[in-house]
Design an enzyme around this catalytic site. Structure first.
Site, PDB file in Angstrom:
ATOM      1  N   HIS A 175       0.800  -0.786   0.048  1.00 47.10           N
ATOM      2  CA  HIS A 175       0.034  -0.128  -0.443  1.00 47.10           C
ATOM      3  C   HIS A 175       0.646   1.847  -0.117  1.00 47.10           C
ATOM      4  CE1 HIS A 175      -3.609  -2.559   0.582  1.00 47.10           C
ATOM      5  NE2 HIS A 175      -2.692  -2.765   1.723  1.00 47.10           N
TER       6      HIS A 175
HETATM    7  O1  RIB Z   1      -4.940   0.020   4.659  1.00 50.87           O
HETATM    8  C1  RIB Z   1      -3.654   0.635   4.106  1.00 50.87           C
HETATM    9  C2  RIB Z   1      -2.933   1.295   5.534  1.00 50.87           C
HETATM   10  O2  RIB Z   1      -2.986   1.528   6.632  1.00 50.87           O
HETATM   11  C3  RIB Z   1      -1.533   1.365   5.142  1.00 50.87           C
HETATM   12  O3  RIB Z   1      -1.145   2.328   5.401  1.00 50.87           O
HETATM   13  C4  RIB Z   1      -1.305   0.730   5.921  1.00 50.87           C
HETATM   14  O4  RIB Z   1       0.640   0.627   7.121  1.00 50.87           O
HETATM   15  C5  RIB Z   1      -2.256   0.992   7.190  1.00 50.87           C
HETATM   16  O5  RIB Z   1      -1.248   2.089   7.530  1.00 50.87           O
END
Ligand code: RIB
Ligand code: CA
Length: 310
Positions: free
Chosen positions: A237
């Site tokens: 992500h």
């Molecule tokens: O939904 C994904 C996000 O939430 C990413 O930033 C992961 O590290 C969590 O913080």
């Protein structure tokens, strides 16, 4: 080459760690500060993890702690997705890097005063929202904000909401309402970018500290993905925000208008992305597509090139 000055606001977090390491491995950018926020785990752990990562890259960088609670509805428990310590529960030495005495919101403002600044926001947006409240001129001083958050169609904490926005939707609303240019990387983009077991194996084959730490952190994260999604594809992500900065054009972007729901029995933290053609030149953009094979090769080559200075 003029290096882009970047501040990373983060809740490390295993995928945060990979994003941060990619940033330090990329000559296109200079990481001037890492600011920690509560998110995946509590602020005590995210700040400690930020110090650990600063030690790992062995580069001079400001590390500061920010907000321990969202603007409303305090988080009651740590996420288990990233392990109890937030970084996959490896053994770490006590970090040499110490926290800057300033609050993260002051580090953010001071960094913007000192020169052109891009903010990479890869956790809940509490620090940015409070920085805007304390320094209303901040939004006109920052070149660009690249955010991992939101979802066009389905969330990952509730059917409606993605984690970073769900933790602090009021902060997200404040950040989205500011005049600064925003590039948002939502789940429907980030789920296109993931590492597979052969990538973790390649990291282990390097015989380097970076390879050992990355594969070590990613292993339990892959096990979580297997339990949660039924496969070990490890979704990157947060790295999408850095990838956008260091490989311009690799992510297809679209002009949009962003909105967030801050209340509602089912909709709290939902993001609404207006894609009408009239918004094509908007200063708010959303990531739409990325080629995963190209991203994986780029990430692995950059991480393999990252060596501590000493
Ligand atoms: O939904 C994904 C996000 O939430 C990413 O930033 C992961 O590290 C969590 O913080
Ligand atoms: Ca994160």
């Amino acid at each position: 080459m003029d290096r882009r000055r970047v501040l990373i606001d983060t809740d490390p977090g295993v995928d945060d760690a990979i994003a941060i390491l990619l940033a330090f491995a990329s000559p296109e950018i200079e990481v001037v500060a890492i600011t920690a926020v509560a998110g995946n785990v509590g602020l005590d752990k995210t700040a400690l993890n930020a110090r650990r990562l600063a030690d790992l890259v062995d580069r001079p960088v400001v590390v500061a702690a920010g907000c321990a609670e969202p603007l409303s509805d305090p988080v009651t428990e740590d996420s288990v997705v990233h392990g109890r310590d937030g970084l996959g529960d490896l053994e770490w030495d006590e970090p040499r890097t110490i926290l800057d005495p300033r609050h993260a919101t002051e580090v953010i403002y001071d960094a913007a005063v000192e020169g052109p600044l891009t903010i990479v926001a890869i956790g809940p947006l509490t620090n940015l929202a409070v920085a805007l409240e304390r320094h209303p001129d901040l939004e006109s001083m920052v070149e660009r904000v690249v955010i991992m958050g939101g979802a066009s169609f389905e969330g990952n904490v509730t059917p409606a909401a993605e984690f970073n926005i769900w933790v602090d939707p009021e902060a997200a609303r404040r950040v989205f309402a500011a005049s600064w240019p925003i590039d948002l990387m939502p789940l429907d983009l980030t789920h296109q970018a993931y590492l597979v077991d052969e990538d973790l194996e390649e990291m282990r084959s390097w015989g380097t500290v970076i390879g050992e730490r990355c594969s070590g952190m990613l292993e339990p994260y892959a096990a979580f993905h297997d339990e949660w999604y039924g496969n070990r594809d490890v979704i990157m992500h947060d790295a999408m925000c850095v990838y956008e900065l260091v490989s311009p054009g690799a992510i297809t972007l679209q002009g949009v208008r962003l909105a967030v729901e801050v209340a509602g029995e089912h909709a709290r933290g939902a993001t609404f992305i207006d894609r009408r053609r009239a918004l094509a030149d908007s200063v708010q953009r959303v990531g739409v597509h990325v080629d995963n094979a190209q991203f994986r090769r780029f990430l692995l080559d950059r991480l393999h090139s990252l060596t501590p200075r000493s």
